[in-house]
Design a protein around this motif. Structure first.
Motif, PDB file in Angstrom:
ATOM      1  N   ASN A  88      59.298  10.267  10.713  1.00  0.00           N
ATOM      2  CA  ASN A  88      58.068  10.899  10.836  1.00  0.00           C
ATOM      3  C   ASN A  88      57.737  11.413   9.519  1.00  0.00           C
ATOM      4  OD1 ASN A  88      55.837  12.302  11.742  1.00  0.00           O
ATOM      5  ND2 ASN A  88      56.783  13.239  13.654  1.00  0.00           N
ATOM      6  N   ILE A  89      56.251  10.956   9.095  1.00  0.00           N
ATOM      7  CA  ILE A  89      56.069  11.255   7.868  1.00  0.00           C
ATOM      8  C   ILE A  89      55.322  12.594   7.732  1.00  0.00           C
ATOM      9  CG2 ILE A  89      54.494  10.884   6.026  1.00  0.00           C
ATOM     10  CD1 ILE A  89      54.787   7.853   6.337  1.00  0.00           C
ATOM     11  N   THR A  90      54.376  12.696   8.817  1.00  0.00           N
ATOM     12  CA  THR A  90      53.735  14.170   9.266  1.00  0.00           C
ATOM     13  C   THR A  90      54.728  15.151   9.369  1.00  0.00           C
ATOM     14  OG1 THR A  90      52.219  12.695  10.428  1.00  0.00           O
ATOM     15  CG2 THR A  90      51.656  15.147  10.325  1.00  0.00           C
ATOM     16  N   LEU A  91      55.682  14.949   9.907  1.00  0.00           N
ATOM     17  CA  LEU A  91      56.618  16.124  10.325  1.00  0.00           C
ATOM     18  C   LEU A  91      57.340  16.705   8.853  1.00  0.00           C
ATOM     19  CD1 LEU A  91      57.977  17.836  12.517  1.00  0.00           C
ATOM     20  CD2 LEU A  91      59.905  16.151  12.514  1.00  0.00           C
ATOM     21  N   ALA A  92      57.679  15.528   8.169  1.00  0.00           N
ATOM     22  CA  ALA A  92      58.359  15.749   6.868  1.00  0.00           C
ATOM     23  C   ALA A  92      57.489  16.553   6.051  1.00  0.00           C
ATOM     24  CB  ALA A  92      58.608  14.365   6.423  1.00  0.00           C
ATOM     25  N   LYS A  93      56.157  16.413   5.856  1.00  0.00           N
ATOM     26  CA  LYS A  93      55.148  16.739   5.202  1.00  0.00           C
ATOM     27  C   LYS A  93      54.959  18.357   5.620  1.00  0.00           C
ATOM     28  CE  LYS A  93      52.086  13.397   3.626  1.00  0.00           C
ATOM     29  NZ  LYS A  93      50.759  12.875   3.728  1.00  0.00           N
ATOM     30  N   GLU A  94      54.799  18.462   7.146  1.00  0.00           N
ATOM     31  CA  GLU A  94      54.991  19.946   7.676  1.00  0.00           C
ATOM     32  C   GLU A  94      56.165  20.723   7.306  1.00  0.00           C
ATOM     33  OE1 GLU A  94      52.965  22.503   8.773  1.00  0.00           O
ATOM     34  OE2 GLU A  94      51.918  20.591   9.264  1.00  0.00           O
ATOM     35  N   ASP A  95      57.505  20.077   7.333  1.00  0.00           N
ATOM     36  CA  ASP A  95      58.552  20.774   7.028  1.00  0.00           C
ATOM     37  C   ASP A  95      58.613  21.155   5.556  1.00  0.00           C
ATOM     38  OD1 ASP A  95      59.245  20.677   9.454  1.00  0.00           O
ATOM     39  OD2 ASP A  95      60.849  19.099   9.089  1.00  0.00           O
ATOM     40  N   SER A  96      58.050  20.549   4.704  1.00  0.00           N
ATOM     41  CA  SER A  96      58.121  20.909   3.378  1.00  0.00           C
ATOM     42  C   SER A  96      57.067  21.806   3.030  1.00  0.00           C
ATOM     43  CB  SER A  96      57.470  19.709   2.435  1.00  0.00           C
ATOM     44  OG  SER A  96      58.279  18.492   2.634  1.00  0.00           O
ATOM     45  N   ARG A  97      55.949  21.638   3.656  1.00  0.00           N
ATOM     46  CA  ARG A  97      54.991  22.846   3.450  1.00  0.00           C
ATOM     47  C   ARG A  97      55.732  24.387   4.024  1.00  0.00           C
ATOM     48  NH1 ARG A  97      50.931  19.862   6.326  1.00  0.00           N
ATOM     49  NH2 ARG A  97      50.405  18.507   4.795  1.00  0.00           N
ATOM     50  N   THR A  98      56.352  24.218   4.989  1.00  0.00           N
ATOM     51  CA  THR A  98      57.014  25.638   5.672  1.00  0.00           C
ATOM     52  C   THR A  98      58.095  25.976   4.231  1.00  0.00           C
ATOM     53  OG1 THR A  98      57.183  24.696   7.697  1.00  0.00           O
ATOM     54  CG2 THR A  98      58.667  26.768   7.311  1.00  0.00           C
ATOM     55  N   MET A  99      58.841  25.001   3.691  1.00  0.00           N
ATOM     56  CA  MET A  99      59.497  25.456   2.457  1.00  0.00           C
ATOM     57  C   MET A  99      59.062  26.014   1.254  1.00  0.00           C
ATOM     58  SD  MET A  99      62.644  24.628   3.577  1.00  0.00           S
ATOM     59  CE  MET A  99      63.241  23.607   4.716  1.00  0.00           C
ATOM     60  N   TRP A 100      57.666  25.449   1.393  1.00  0.00           N
ATOM     61  CA  TRP A 100      56.891  26.155   0.154  1.00  0.00           C
ATOM     62  C   TRP A 100      56.853  27.489   0.428  1.00  0.00           C
ATOM     63  CZ3 TRP A 100      53.184  21.401   0.034  1.00  0.00           C
ATOM     64  CH2 TRP A 100      53.680  20.430  -0.378  1.00  0.00           C
ATOM     65  N   GLY A 101      56.803  27.779   1.796  1.00  0.00           N
ATOM     66  CA  GLY A 101      56.575  29.425   2.120  1.00  0.00           C
ATOM     67  C   GLY A 101      55.356  29.742   2.446  1.00  0.00           C
ATOM     68  N   PHE A 102      54.444  28.784   2.502  1.00  0.00           N
ATOM     69  CA  PHE A 102      52.870  29.161   3.013  1.00  0.00           C
ATOM     70  C   PHE A 102      52.898  30.139   4.188  1.00  0.00           C
ATOM     71  CE2 PHE A 102      51.658  25.201   0.763  1.00  0.00           C
ATOM     72  CZ  PHE A 102      51.612  25.908  -0.510  1.00  0.00           C
ATOM     73  N   ARG A 103      54.178  30.020   5.059  1.00  0.00           N
ATOM     74  CA  ARG A 103      54.049  30.855   6.221  1.00  0.00           C
ATOM     75  C   ARG A 103      54.213  32.468   5.849  1.00  0.00           C
ATOM     76  NH1 ARG A 103      52.340  31.765  10.476  1.00  0.00           N
ATOM     77  NH2 ARG A 103      53.687  32.861  12.007  1.00  0.00           N
ATOM     78  N   TYR A 104      55.001  32.593   4.964  1.00  0.00           N
ATOM     79  CA  TYR A 104      55.171  33.935   4.259  1.00  0.00           C
ATOM     80  C   TYR A 104      53.852  34.569   4.096  1.00  0.00           C
ATOM     81  CZ  TYR A 104      56.790  37.295   0.946  1.00  0.00           C
ATOM     82  OH  TYR A 104      57.078  38.670   0.205  1.00  0.00           O
ATOM     83  N   TRP A 105      52.991  33.743   3.197  1.00  0.00           N
ATOM     84  CA  TRP A 105      51.655  34.253   2.701  1.00  0.00           C
ATOM     85  C   TRP A 105      50.746  34.429   4.094  1.00  0.00           C
ATOM     86  CZ3 TRP A 105      52.445  36.400  -1.746  1.00  0.00           C
ATOM     87  CH2 TRP A 105      53.244  35.896  -2.556  1.00  0.00           C
TER      88      TRP A 105
END
Lengths: 114, 881
Positions: free
Chosen positions: B59-76
């Motif tokens: 799942n490409i979209t999921l992979a991107k989504e997971d990556s974004r989580t990794m970047w920590g945008f959630r934190y911000w």
């Protein structure tokens, strides 16, 4: 081993993917595709990573400072992102490998006891 | 460590968000392309290859989504959410927000401006290489009680030869020169220094070269080095300046170099350096004191080691030359200490004071937050009931506090900018390095740190308190003050008590400073300082070689000055006003045993014009002033001051007694005492009056004189005319340091005025904040108790009783705060005793009056809400709910 794709692909233990990536990068800088290829080939295609999941894992490694990334030309003259182990990453690999061995041995002991 | 790395990487990721997205996109595309190619090479059709590749990828979209989580945008995202929510909450209550932000801005702004002064005056290193190795080597003159006195050449030479602690030492004599030649004659400050000066200061000229060793010898010393400013101003930055000659005091010297910009050691205005090169007679002289000595410590040598060794050498010199060196020690002062030593205690005091002001401000804001937290109990309880964790709630509340602190800090920087402008306009000119004061990076970091700290101080307790609500009770109770009420009230009371205590400490400190400043204004100088103009003249020896020439010049000049329009009378004195080191020498009195060595006593001696005391308005209390018959050839005469008479001729009639000054050349003549003048505080308000002697200029001419003009009009208006009169007697003779006496005296007390004024200001701010704090707490408590008050009234309580009850409650807090403050103040004011003038650090009057003032203000702040309470209509109060 049956090599029917999609049916007998082995699920990875949680956390193993990062260790595999680190181990692969011990051989030198490599791009995502190359890492997937290497893991697949060396495990005789038993460990078929869902290749997309490689990328969030790589982001995590970057965040932790265990790898660095750099855009370079491939031998076929395409632009690809190469990942490289940092000293911190090397240390981490040692830790994870030790952990992994402990777990495997433990599992093996349980399996043999029966 | 790795936490920091992660946070740093997170920040980096946040800043490069766009780039990260596109890079991820590209790298995935690359991966798929490669995979497709691999399958095609294996013999599949392009469509099948693509299909398989996509399947393998997942799942490409999921992979991107997971990556974004990794970047920590959630934190911000969470932070952003909290910030937005916090901002909304603050905007909802603009009154509260404004009060809190303004309070914080005042506190933080005051701290920022004082810290920026401390930063540039005390913290920034001096602009020399390894400045902390440079040490001033003073003579400790125990005889005259001057601990920073100057040396004789022979003593300097011995110190330099015998010590092992300094890598190099230099002797400097501050000079002033008449710079003549092209353009107007000009008075420039300068210094004569040994060639070692350059290795002690570790400075090299930017143009040309430094002094060489053989230029330390008389005859080869006709060279000069210019200060950068003088080179720019007078010589138009002439690149060919080296090799040109200039006239200093009528002597031609070759310019060999220009110092780097900003280098002016040893004086603030040192413009020219020449070799010291004393003549051999002066080099072997041990009793003439004229040299400032500076040394550079060897690497690894501590100040204590240097003190011990130099002290030992001083002891040796004392026993070796008892008739001269007895009771002359040595006093080592690090250069930085020398430069900032006098201002440091005042600045640290002010920094402590603004710190207290900020704490009081924090207490006020914490109070506001506690009140608000009580109002938000329900909101918080509901959030908790919906599953918000305790840490999440604390984080949310703390974000709000942080937001307040940052707003306050941001506004505070502007307050500081404005405040610094005001400060600079009335700060004393003798604060060292004043011109360099600015809000730089370090100050901004300080402000940021203080703001964060402030948020911690005022925000943490309310946040923790609010985060542990007893949900059942609050949600059940349907609105009125919850269980946290009692605890919060106790916290508020503690805050008020500490506020009052801190305000009292500040007020007492300010009171002491202001009292000592008013004592200063009442100093009896011993002369009339108003309508006095003073100026300094120094005749060059090259032009005025013999005494008669000097005498003629001053006679002629004083005649002209006395005839000047607007001038009532004009006189002259050889010493410089308010100078701490007057010319002085050993002396003896006829009929008394001659005292030598450690026994000997020095007195200052001054050449004066006959009318000097009349011009100054100093009464001659006995005998007569000098007159026109006291000239060369007539009997030598001297006038002493009252302290001299008291100390050396107790119980005797001093008139007719004779004294002589120990001079080096030949037998000293006897001077007959003809008069006694009133004591004056010529050396400054803070030193004790010393014995003084005066001799007629006509009998003992001095080339350097201070002119004093008693004017009929504003003395400042005569400055230009005075300069012209001097030029009309000698067109090459500059006059300098033209000041009114008022100016001179104001400069002397300016530092004290500065600290008294500032501390007074801060104390007033503290008083105001504390008053607002008491008012706020009492008003809130009254509002909360409306119901109770209503019941009391319904049961027959009188208005007076209610008023008393509430005022009593507030005044108990005040009394506790004041007692606490008195104890602290009693302990703390000791540290400021050196800043006080004729006022004890535990001055009873101050310790009584100030608490009364504070109590009065507190009473007022209590009375207003209490009266409100007494006005409550019981019917309304009982219905209130």
């Amino acid at each position: 081993m049956v090599k029917d794709q999609g049916q007998t692909r082995s699920e990875l233990l949680p956390g193993t993917l990062e260790m595999l990536v680190l181990k692969t990068l011990m051989r030198g800088p490599m791009h995502g595709y190359g890492i997937a290829q290497y893991v697949g080939q060396t495990s005789d295609e038993v460990l078929q990573i869902e290749e997309g999941s490689l990328y969030p894992a790589l982001q995590r490694l970057l965040l932790k400072g265990w790898v660095t990334a750099e855009w370079r030309q491939t031998p076929n003259n395409r632009r690809a992102r190469y990942y490289q182990l940092t000293p911190l990453g090397r240390k981490q690999l040692v830790v994870e490998a030790a952990n992994y061995n402990r777990i495997i041995e433990a599992i093996a002991r349980v399996m043999q006891s029966a | 460590m790795s936490k920091f790395l992660q946070l740093f990487n997170r920040l980096l990721f946040l800043l490069r968000r766009k780039q990260l997205e596109s890079e991820l996109e590209e790298e995935m595309r690359f991966h798929l392309d490669m995979k497709v190619q691999e399958k095609i090479e294996a013999g599949l059709s392009p469509e099948d290859a693509r299909h398989l590749a996509l399947r393998a990828f997942g799942n490409i979209t999921l992979a991107k989504e997971d990556s974004r989580t990794m970047w920590g945008f959630r934190y911000w995202e969470i932070l952003w959410q909290d910030l937005r929510f916090g901002a909304r909450m603050l905007l909802k209550k603009p009154g509260f927000t404004l009060a809190a932000v303004v309070t914080l801005a005042l506190g933080i702004g005051a701290n920022t401006s004082i810290f920026s002064i401390v930063n540039s005056v005390l913290l920034r290193p001096l602009p020399y290489e390894d400045p902390d190795r440079i040490v001033m080597v003073w003579m400790d003159n125990r005889k005259l009680k001057i601990d920073q006195d100057i040396h004789s050449y022979a003593n300097y030479a011995d110190y330099r030869a015998q010590n092992q602690v300094f890598s190099e030492m230099t002797a400097i004599s501050q000079r002033s020169f008449n710079l003549t030649g092209e353009g107007e004659p000009e008075r420039v400050m300068g210094a004569a220094a040994t060639s070692s000066f350059f290795s002690v200061m570790r400075v090299t000229p930017v143009v040309g070269r430094a002094f060489t060793l053989d230029e330390d010898q008389r005859g080869r010393d006709k060279v000069a080095i210019l200060n950068y400013g003088l080179w720019q101003r007078r010589f138009g930055s002439d690149p060919q300046i080296v090799g040109k000659s200039i006239q200093l005091n009528g002597i031609s010297r070759t310019v060999i170099g220009v110092m780097p910009a900003g280098f002016t050691f040893p004086g603030k205005e040192t413009n020219v350096w020449v070799p010291l090169a004393p003549d051999p007679q002066l080099m072997s002289n041990r009793s003439g004191f004229w040299l400032t000595v500076v040394g550079r410590l060897k690497p690894g040598v501590t100040l204590e080691q240097a003190r011990a060794e130099m002290g030992a050498i001083a002891k040796r010199l004392e026993s070796q030359y008892p008739d001269i060196n007895a009771s002359y020690g040595v006093n080592l002062v690090p250069l930085h200490e020398q430069v900032v030593g006098t201002i440091r205690p005042a600045l640290l005091l002010l920094l402590g004071a603004v710190g207290l002001v900020l704490l009081i401000a924090c207490a006020n804001v914490a109070n506001l937050l506690l009140v608000r937290a009580a109002a938000r109990e329900r909101e918080i309880a509901i959030r908790a009931a919906h599953g918000a964790s305790r840490s999440r709630i604390i984080r949310q509340l703390f974000t709000e506090s942080m937001l307040l602190a940052m707003l306050g800090g941001g506004l505070g920087v502007f307050v500081a900018l404005w405040g610094l402008g005001v400060l600079k306009s009335f700060s004393p000119s003798d604060i060292p390095r004043l011109d360099q004061i600015a809000i730089d990076k370090r100050v901004l970091v300080f402000t940021l740190a203080v703001s964060c700290l402030t948020a911690l101080v005022f925000g943490l307790v309310p946040a923790i308190q609010a985060s542990k609500p007893n949900m059942n009770e609050i949600l059940k109770e349907g609105g009125r003050g919850g269980s946290a009420g009692v605890r919060a009230a106790r916290a508020r009371h503690l805050l008020v008590i500490s506020e009052i205590a801190m305000a009292l400490v500040l007020l007492i400190g300010a009171g002491l400073l202001i009292k000592s400043f008013s004592r200063l204004q009442e100093v009896n100088w011993g002369f009339k300082p108003d309508h006095l103009l003073t100026a300094r003249l120094q005749l060059p020896r090259s032009k005025y070689a013999d005494a008669q020439q000097v005498r003629n010049f001053y006679e002629q000049l004083l005649q002209r000055l006395n005839a000047m329009p607007g001038v009532q009378s004009a006189g002259a004195v050889s010493d410089i006003f308010l100078s701490k080191t007057p010319n002085s020498t050993n002396f003896s009195i006829e009929g008394q045993p001659q005292k030598i060595g450690a026994e000997s006593i020095e007195v200052p001696y001054d050449s004066i014009s006959p009318n000097y005391f009349e011009v100054m308005g100093t009464p001659v209390v006995k005998g007569r002033p000098f007159n026109d018959r006291d000239v060369e050839g007539s009997p030598l005469v001297v006038i002493i001051n009252q302290t001299f008479a008291r100390e050396f001729l107790p119980g005797e009639d001093p008139l007719g007694k004779k004294l002589k000054y120990d001079s080096l050349d030949g037998p000293a003549p006897w001077f007959t005492i003809v008069g006694v003048v009133a004591d004056t505080r010529r050396t400054g308000f803070d030193s004790e009056v010393r014995p003084e002697t005066y001799i007629p200029h006509a009998q003992e001419p001095s080339a350097g004189m201070t002119l004093v003009l008693r004017t009929k009009t504003d003395p400042a208006g005569l400055t230009a005319a005075l300069g012209n009169e001097v030029l009309s007697v000698d067109k090459d003779q500059p006059v300098y340091d033209i000041r009114t006496m008022d100016q001179l005296l104001v400069e002397k007390i300016a530092q004290r005025r500065f600290s008294a004024l500032l501390l007074g200001l801060f104390a007033l701010l503290a008083l105001l904040l504390a008053a607002v704090g008491i008012y706020g707490v009492m008003a809130y408590s009254v509002a909360q108790r409306t119901h109770e008050i209503g019941i009391r009234m319904a049961l027959g309580a009188q208005k007076r009783d209610l008023l008393g009850m509430i005022v009593r409650q507030g005044m108990i807090l005040t009394a506790v705060g004041i007692s606490l403050g008195l104890v602290v103040a009693f302990a703390l004011t000791r540290v400021m005793s050196e800043l006080l003038y004729e006022v004890s650090a535990t001055d009873i009057q101050t310790f009584i009056i100030i608490p009364l003032i504070l109590a009065g203000v507190a009473l007022l702040a209590n009375y207003i809400p209490a009266r409100q309470a007494a006005k409550v209509d019981p019917m309304v109060a009982l219905r209130y709910e």
